[in-house]
Design a protein around this motif. Structure first.
Motif, PDB file in Angstrom:
ATOM      1  N   GLU A 128      -6.537   3.524   3.469  1.00 44.49           N
ATOM      2  CA  GLU A 128      -5.526   2.470   3.606  1.00 44.49           C
ATOM      3  C   GLU A 128      -4.656   2.711   4.842  1.00 44.49           C
ATOM      4  OE1 GLU A 128      -4.783   1.150  -0.990  1.00 44.49           O
ATOM      5  OE2 GLU A 128      -4.106   3.134  -0.406  1.00 44.49           O
ATOM      6  N   GLU A 129      -4.386   3.979   5.115  1.00 49.28           N
ATOM      7  CA  GLU A 129      -3.503   4.349   6.230  1.00 49.28           C
ATOM      8  C   GLU A 129      -4.053   3.852   7.571  1.00 49.28           C
ATOM      9  OE1 GLU A 129      -0.031   5.103   6.530  1.00 49.28           O
ATOM     10  OE2 GLU A 129      -0.749   6.105   4.736  1.00 49.28           O
ATOM     11  N   ALA A 130      -5.369   3.838   7.698  1.00 49.94           N
ATOM     12  CA  ALA A 130      -5.994   3.403   8.958  1.00 49.94           C
ATOM     13  C   ALA A 130      -5.545   1.983   9.316  1.00 49.94           C
ATOM     14  CB  ALA A 130      -7.512   3.469   8.841  1.00 49.94           C
ATOM     15  N   HIS A 131      -5.416   1.135   8.312  1.00 50.52           N
ATOM     16  CA  HIS A 131      -4.968  -0.244   8.559  1.00 50.52           C
ATOM     17  C   HIS A 131      -3.526  -0.276   9.067  1.00 50.52           C
ATOM     18  CE1 HIS A 131      -2.939  -3.971   7.101  1.00 50.52           C
ATOM     19  NE2 HIS A 131      -3.916  -4.509   7.796  1.00 50.52           N
ATOM     20  N   HIS A 132      -2.677   0.595   8.516  1.00 55.83           N
ATOM     21  CA  HIS A 132      -1.274   0.611   8.942  1.00 55.83           C
ATOM     22  C   HIS A 132      -1.171   0.945  10.425  1.00 55.83           C
ATOM     23  CE1 HIS A 132      -0.271   1.808   4.505  1.00 55.83           C
ATOM     24  NE2 HIS A 132      -1.058   0.760   4.607  1.00 55.83           N
ATOM     25  N   MET A 133      -1.965   1.923  10.843  1.00 56.74           N
ATOM     26  CA  MET A 133      -1.909   2.329  12.251  1.00 56.74           C
ATOM     27  C   MET A 133      -2.482   1.240  13.159  1.00 56.74           C
ATOM     28  SD  MET A 133      -2.683   6.345  11.992  1.00 56.74           S
ATOM     29  CE  MET A 133      -3.954   6.097  10.792  1.00 56.74           C
ATOM     30  N   THR A 169       4.770   6.972  13.201  1.00 52.16           N
ATOM     31  CA  THR A 169       5.169   7.655  11.967  1.00 52.16           C
ATOM     32  C   THR A 169       4.082   7.568  10.894  1.00 52.16           C
ATOM     33  OG1 THR A 169       7.463   7.235  12.564  1.00 52.16           O
ATOM     34  CG2 THR A 169       7.059   7.946  10.320  1.00 52.16           C
ATOM     35  N   ASP A 170       3.414   6.416  10.781  1.00 54.06           N
ATOM     36  CA  ASP A 170       2.257   6.368   9.881  1.00 54.06           C
ATOM     37  C   ASP A 170       1.171   7.336  10.346  1.00 54.06           C
ATOM     38  OD1 ASP A 170       3.267   3.297   9.204  1.00 54.06           O
ATOM     39  OD2 ASP A 170       2.229   4.276   7.560  1.00 54.06           O
ATOM     40  N   ARG A 171       1.115   7.572  11.647  1.00 52.24           N
ATOM     41  CA  ARG A 171       0.122   8.519  12.174  1.00 52.24           C
ATOM     42  C   ARG A 171       0.465   9.953  11.762  1.00 52.24           C
ATOM     43  NH1 ARG A 171      -3.581   7.182  15.681  1.00 52.24           N
ATOM     44  NH2 ARG A 171      -2.365   5.281  15.923  1.00 52.24           N
ATOM     45  N   GLU A 194       0.829  -1.219   0.000  1.00 50.96           N
ATOM     46  CA  GLU A 194       0.000   0.000   0.000  1.00 50.96           C
ATOM     47  C   GLU A 194       0.857   1.262   0.000  1.00 50.96           C
ATOM     48  OE1 GLU A 194      -4.034  -2.059   1.730  1.00 50.96           O
ATOM     49  OE2 GLU A 194      -2.938  -0.711   3.065  1.00 50.96           O
ATOM     50  N   GLU A 195       2.005   1.221   0.674  1.00 55.09           N
ATOM     51  CA  GLU A 195       2.909   2.376   0.581  1.00 55.09           C
ATOM     52  C   GLU A 195       3.396   2.511  -0.862  1.00 55.09           C
ATOM     53  OE1 GLU A 195       2.466   4.183   2.796  1.00 55.09           O
ATOM     54  OE2 GLU A 195       2.609   3.316   4.784  1.00 55.09           O
ATOM     55  N   GLY A 196       3.636   1.370  -1.516  1.00 55.87           N
ATOM     56  CA  GLY A 196       3.990   1.400  -2.943  1.00 55.87           C
ATOM     57  C   GLY A 196       2.862   2.033  -3.758  1.00 55.87           C
TER      58      GLY A 196
HETATM   59 FE   LIG Z   1       1.206   4.068   5.884  1.00 56.97          FE
END
Ligand SMILES: [Fe+2]
Ligand SMILES: [Fe+2]
Length: 420
Positions: free
Chosen positions: A243-248, A214-216, A153-155
């Motif tokens: 998508e970011e919500a999943h990373h956190m 850091t994702d936050r 997802e970062e990709g």
């Molecule tokens: Fe992220």
């Protein structure tokens, strides 16, 4: 041009932006694609990824929430997905407040928008590079899957920024897109732009802390860009935030599990000294927290910034939850207290609200971070343990802003350079 269509996976570059209608843009992106795949091969996960299934976007949907399907890692395809367009959207703040949102880049803001997109874009592949070797030490298949999910997802977030560069910034944009693959995390001659993205992520507690803290930061930066008057940027960031919500979540629950295990071993053995028993001692967890929190605070920049004031006034970058702020959304007459060093002492200073927008965003972030610490402390409290984790003082370990020149303990006590 409608953007409500589901993602088209029959195309070379899956997308919901009707890429086939713009042959020039399609060709430009198709020529960047092999460079991206090369980068993924050399800088992406070093562990073979067969048997790992990942979610992938199939529709960004009218309900305003992404729908995802699952594919094996080897079949994962990066694509371009923007949130739905609101044809009536208007600028929500700054001097253009109330005017229709921009579908093209206004010439006078071109350089600033390009810079904002490049800085955001640079963080996305950086974290993939930082996390490259973690697969080899994954605690479980569940964690491995989460790692790869975050990485792909970062990709994709890199793709999102590269799409904007190619679609709206001509040759300069294409050159910047190439540079995003040339710079690398920790490289001595071409490092990533921001400090935290050149730090190592050598182990899984680092990974959990990185995805928590850091994702936050990413969440808050994307939140300000989601407000942008430049509508394609706004819609891009809106989808990235989902998508970011999943990373956190990976970070939050990862630290949960570490703290749970530590508490369990402490209670069972009636000792704080759990390292030899296979758990991570609380003081070590606290140090990881101190580090990742402080380098993430630096990502918000200086306490005051005239650039950011100008971005706001121009409508390029708003505030977190702009539409829920009970003010005039222009801020020309308001002020804010910002952290400052006054005669060598840690204090606060009143400045124009526009100039202090970095501080405003950092404070939103800090409040959010408290949630995780409370949650981890509840695990300790529920186990009957008296120890607590805490966020270090805002001046601890800072390399950017008012406190960059002083050394401070996690409790906020100033030290001489020698004591530090
Ligand atoms: Fe992220
Ligand atoms: Fe991201």
């Amino acid at each position: 041009m409608s953007v409500t269509s589901p993602a088209d996976y029959t195309e070379k570059i899956p997308n919901n932006v009707s890429l086939h209608e713009d042959r020039r843009l399609q060709r430009a992106l198709e020529s960047w694609q092999p460079d991206f795949l090369d980068w993924w091969q050399t800088m992406g996960p070093s562990l073979p990824t067969q048997d790992v299934y990942l979610r992938t976007a199939v529709n960004v949907g009218r309900e305003g929430w992404a729908q995802f399907g699952h594919v094996p890692m080897l079949d994962y395809r990066w694509g371009i997905f923007l949130a739905e367009q609101d044809p009536d959207r208007r600028v929500g703040f700054g001097q253009h407040k109330g005017e229709p949102a921009w579908q093209k880049v206004p010439g006078e803001y071109r350089a600033d928008l390009l810079r904002l997109i490049v800085i955001q874009g640079d963080t996305e592949p950086a974290s993939v590079e930082q996390q490259r070797n973690l697969g080899a030490t994954a605690p479980s298949l569940y964690d491995l899957r989460n790692l790869f999910q975050v990485n792909v997802e970062e990709g994709r977030h890199l793709w999102a920024m590269v799409y904007l560069l190619h679609a709206y910034f001509g040759r300069e944009g294409r050159e910047e897109a190439a540079e995003l693959l040339r710079r690398n995390s920790g490289s001595s001659d071409a490092p990533r732009i921001l400090g935290a993205f050149n730090e190592e992520t050598p182990d899984w507690l680092s990974f959990y802390m990185f995805t928590y803290f850091t994702d936050r930061d990413g969440k808050y930066q994307l939140g300000t860009l989601k407000e942008s008057a430049f509508d394609p940027l706004s819609r891009t960031c809106e989808f990235m935030l989902k998508e970011e919500a999943h990373h956190m979540m990976v970070g939050t629950t990862g630290v949960d599990r570490v703290v749970e295990r530590t508490a369990q071993v402490m209670i069972e053995n009636d000792t704080d000294d759990v390292a030899a028993l296979g758990a991570i001692p609380l003081p070590v967890i606290q140090k990881y927290l101190n580090f990742h929190y402080s380098v993430s605070l630096d990502l918000f920049g200086g306490e005051t910034s005239t650039n950011v004031a100008n971005y706001y006034t121009a409508g390029l970058k708003g505030r977190w939850s702009e539409d829920r702020r009970p003010d005039d959304h222009r801020l020309t007459d308001d002020s804010i207290m910002v952290d400052a060093l006054i005669d060598g002492e840690i204090g606060e200073l009143e400045v124009a609200a526009l100039t202090g927008l970095n501080t405003d965003l950092r404070r939103q972030y800090i409040n959010d971070c408290r949630g995780g610490v409370n949650r981890w402390n509840k695990i300790l409290a529920d186990g009957g343990l008296p120890q607590r984790l805490k966020l270090p003082h805002i001046a601890f370990n800072r390399r950017v802003g008012a406190f960059a020149g002083i050394e401070v303990t996690p409790d906020g006590q100033q030290l001489t350079a020698a004591e530090w």
